[in-house]
Design a protein around this motif. Structure first.
Motif: not given
Length: 307
Positions: A99-105, A110-114, A241-244, A293-298
């Motif tokens: 189990r990885v406990r991860l904190t983030l903005l 909301q806009r990218w990870l979920l 750009e990433l979040l959009a 996933e970041l490469a895939r997004s852009l």
């Protein structure tokens, strides 16, 4: 006179750290779930073994003296490292129950990870993610997190940081705004209701040599809310750009200009963890997945501004 580490009662150091932080034995006792008497006895034992006091007593308060301050600096660092080691040992000993406990903005969550969590589950069904969102920088060691996703310059003391991606600020609006602005220049955006920080808009307009009065109709402490407002036609956003990326691909937002405001030091996205966990397989798996996933997004083709 203290001549050897063997004479230092190590079991008293957590009590010393708690008392040094709070300057109050009662609060230290509550933090460690001990009695006031037990904390007091541990402090007395520490001072007796050291051969000198580390606190000055002022009524009911205890105040670190110069010797105590020196010991606190060393103790904080040593106990933090021990906590890190224990956390790393526990993580490595968990075996299949990862189990990885991860904190983030909140905006990144909301806009990218979920929207991509299903692909994480398909790729790593044996590694659960426990997400914590916060606008504030969280102390990973103190609050028991394995890792964080952060924006910044990548300099967080005592932490291992891996740069994930830069994401410039671009002008974004709903399709109706793109239609209104069709064929018009950069300065025309100043006539639209703007969302976000005025100083960023001023810098963005300056990229095209425009000096225009900027008075946004709304500002936000969360980039996700600002992009949502732009999607609803409330105004034009200067967003990352990433979040959009998903909204651009789906046509909910349109890029209104080729101008992009870079700020690598302030706005890069980073993966951050304690050094002791940098080689932990679940975190390495998470980093690899994030890069993919970041490469895939852009790579996705966004909707372009008409005209």
């Amino acid at each position: 006179m203290l001549t050897s580490m063997a004479r230092l009662p190590l079991h008293t150091l957590p009590a010393f750290r708690a008392a040094a932080r709070s300057q109050n034995l009662r609060l230290a006792a509550e933090e460690l779930h001990l009695t006031h008497s037990a904390i007091s006895q541990q402090i007395k034992l520490l001072e007796a073994q050291l051969g000198f006091p580390v606190f000055d007593r002022r009524g009911r308060r205890v105040v670190l003296n110069a010797a105590g301050q020196a010991l606190q600096r060393a103790t904080e660092a040593a106990l933090d490292r021990l906590d890190d080691g224990l956390r790393a040992a526990k993580a490595l000993a968990d075996g299949e129950a990862q189990r990885v406990r991860l904190t983030l903005l909140p905006s990144f969550a909301q806009r990218w990870l979920l929207p991509r969590m299903a692909r994480w589950r398909d790729r790593h069904p044996d590694i659960a993610l426990e997400l914590h969102t916060s606008q504030q920088i969280v102390d990973l060691q103190r609050d028991g997190f394995h890792a964080a996703l952060r924006q910044g310059a990548g300099r967080w003391r005592g932490l291992h940081a891996v740069r994930l991606i830069d994401s410039p600020l671009i002008a974004l609006g709903a399709p109706a705004a793109a239609q209104r602005l069709q064929g018009r220049g950069t300065a025309a955006l100043a006539d639209e209701p703007l969302l976000g920080a005025p100083q960023l808009w001023e810098r963005w307009f300056a990229l095209d040599g425009c000096r225009v009065p900027v008075n946004p109709v709304a500002s936000f402490n969360d980039a996700g809310l600002m992009l949502q407002a732009a999607e609803q036609g409330i105004g034009i956003a200067l967003g990352r750009e990433l979040l959009a990326a998903d909204a651009l691909r789906e046509g909910r937002l349109v890029r209104l200009s080729p101008l992009a405001l870079p700020d690598e030091q302030a706005y890069a996205f980073w993966f951050v963890c304690p050094p002791e966990l940098a080689g932990w397989p679940p975190l390495l798996a998470l980093q690899d997945w994030l890069h993919d996933e970041l490469a895939r997004s852009l790579q996705a083709e966004p909707a372009e501004r008409p005209g």
